[in-house]
Design a protein around this motif. Structure first.
Motif, PDB file in Angstrom:
ATOM      1  N   TYR A 147       0.803  -1.421  -0.035  1.00 43.66           N
ATOM      2  CA  TYR A 147       0.044   0.082   0.114  1.00 43.66           C
ATOM      3  C   TYR A 147       0.805   1.442   0.099  1.00 43.66           C
ATOM      4  O   TYR A 147       0.539   2.348  -0.513  1.00 43.66           O
ATOM      5  N   ASP A 148       1.914   1.323   0.929  1.00 44.30           N
ATOM      6  CA  ASP A 148       2.909   2.438   0.721  1.00 44.30           C
ATOM      7  C   ASP A 148       3.394   2.505  -0.611  1.00 44.30           C
ATOM      8  O   ASP A 148       3.964   3.844  -0.782  1.00 44.30           O
ATOM      9  N   THR A 150       1.962   2.928  -3.406  1.00 47.55           N
ATOM     10  CA  THR A 150       0.486   3.382  -4.157  1.00 47.55           C
ATOM     11  C   THR A 150       0.927   4.550  -5.000  1.00 47.55           C
ATOM     12  O   THR A 150       0.743   4.498  -6.440  1.00 47.55           O
ATOM     13  N   ASN A 151       1.464   5.570  -4.527  1.00 44.64           N
ATOM     14  CA  ASN A 151       1.648   6.932  -5.283  1.00 44.64           C
ATOM     15  C   ASN A 151       2.665   6.580  -6.358  1.00 44.64           C
ATOM     16  O   ASN A 151       2.508   7.122  -7.625  1.00 44.64           O
ATOM     17  N   GLU A 152       3.770   5.893  -6.154  1.00 48.01           N
ATOM     18  CA  GLU A 152       4.746   5.243  -7.103  1.00 48.01           C
ATOM     19  C   GLU A 152       3.869   4.400  -8.270  1.00 48.01           C
ATOM     20  O   GLU A 152       4.211   4.713  -9.777  1.00 48.01           O
ATOM     21  N   MET A 154       0.698   4.588  -9.061  1.00 48.41           N
ATOM     22  CA  MET A 154      -0.271   5.306  -9.815  1.00 48.41           C
ATOM     23  C   MET A 154       0.653   6.411 -10.919  1.00 48.41           C
ATOM     24  O   MET A 154       0.043   6.670 -11.667  1.00 48.41           O
ATOM     25  N   ARG A 155       1.848   6.779 -10.416  1.00 53.04           N
ATOM     26  CA  ARG A 155       2.628   7.405 -11.447  1.00 53.04           C
ATOM     27  C   ARG A 155       3.127   6.814 -12.352  1.00 53.04           C
ATOM     28  O   ARG A 155       3.068   7.240 -13.591  1.00 53.04           O
ATOM     29  N   ASN A 158      -0.084   6.500 -14.987  1.00 47.10           N
ATOM     30  CA  ASN A 158       0.099   7.705 -15.654  1.00 47.10           C
ATOM     31  C   ASN A 158       1.153   7.684 -16.560  1.00 47.10           C
ATOM     32  O   ASN A 158       0.671   8.119 -17.909  1.00 47.10           O
ATOM     33  N   HIS A 199      10.817  -0.583  -2.860  1.00 50.98           N
ATOM     34  CA  HIS A 199       9.425  -0.534  -2.764  1.00 50.98           C
ATOM     35  C   HIS A 199       9.135  -2.050  -3.211  1.00 50.98           C
ATOM     36  O   HIS A 199      10.044  -2.722  -4.094  1.00 50.98           O
TER      37      HIS A 199
END
Length: 207
Positions: A147-148, A150-152, A154-155, A158, A199
């Motif tokens: 979960y940690d 997630t931002n990477e 989602m990048r 995109n 990660h």
């Protein structure tokens, strides 16, 4: 088309063409199709609508590698109808495309060369009236990550224009998506970089 093809050309919707010669009418119909079943459905529909026509000649090409194809003369002299139609599909390098030419006989024989020209010109007009689109070939991917991260992730979605098919947010997150095949190796490299920076992101590419 090679195995490394990253895209293909097809038509985005039905279109029509018309050619007249010595009383004969050649009505051409182009369709986007995805299977031989689609081809059969289109042919059945045209045969019902134009039941009084003498010939329903056609050709189609299917598949990313354009390896499935057929040309049918439907009673016309051998290679005078189906092959010229197929030739027009091939000249535009199209696939997943069907062209049917319905002929109404006008009473005067055109000869083989006249028939070849008529089927060529009518199918060419139908395809010229069609909107041709480029379809990017995609590959299904599975991403598993903490979960940690997630931002990477989602990048990545995109940056690589990943189309999300399914997504689960839990302690162990999962994402199933479609990515353009030409970007797959770059995506693998990016995931490896994330792993190298501690990660937990795993990329799977099911066949």
């Amino acid at each position: 088309m090679s195995e490394k093809a990253e895209s293909y050309l097809t038509i985005s919707g039905p279109s029509e063409g018309l050619y007249k010669e010595k009383g004969s009418k050649f009505l051409a119909f182009a369709y986007p199709v995805a299977s031989e079943e689609d081809v059969k459905d289109c042919l059945d529909e045209l045969r019902k609508k134009y039941y009084d026509a003498r010939h329903h000649c056609y050709a189609y090409v299917l598949g990313v590698d354009r390896s499935t194809y057929r040309a049918n003369d439907d009673g016309e002299p051998n290679h005078s109808a189906g092959d010229p139609i197929l030739g027009q599909i091939n000249s535009k390098q199209l696939t997943n495309t069907l062209v049917v030419v319905v002929r109404y006989f006008g009473g005067t024989k055109l000869g083989v060369s006249g028939l070849i020209n008529a089927y060529k010109v009518s199918s060419e007009e139908a395809l010229n009236n069609a909107k041709i689109k480029k379809v990017e070939i995609t590959r299904t991917i599975n991403l598993k990550y903490d979960y940690d991260a997630t931002n990477e992730v989602m990048r990545l979605v995109n940056d690589f224009e990943i189309k999300i098919v399914d997504q689960v947010f839990e302690a162990d997150c999962r994402l199933t998506g479609e990515v353009r095949i030409g970007l797959l190796n770059q995506l693998k490299e990016k995931v490896q970089l994330l792993q190298d920076t501690s990660h937990q992101v795993d990329l799977g590419c099911p066949e």
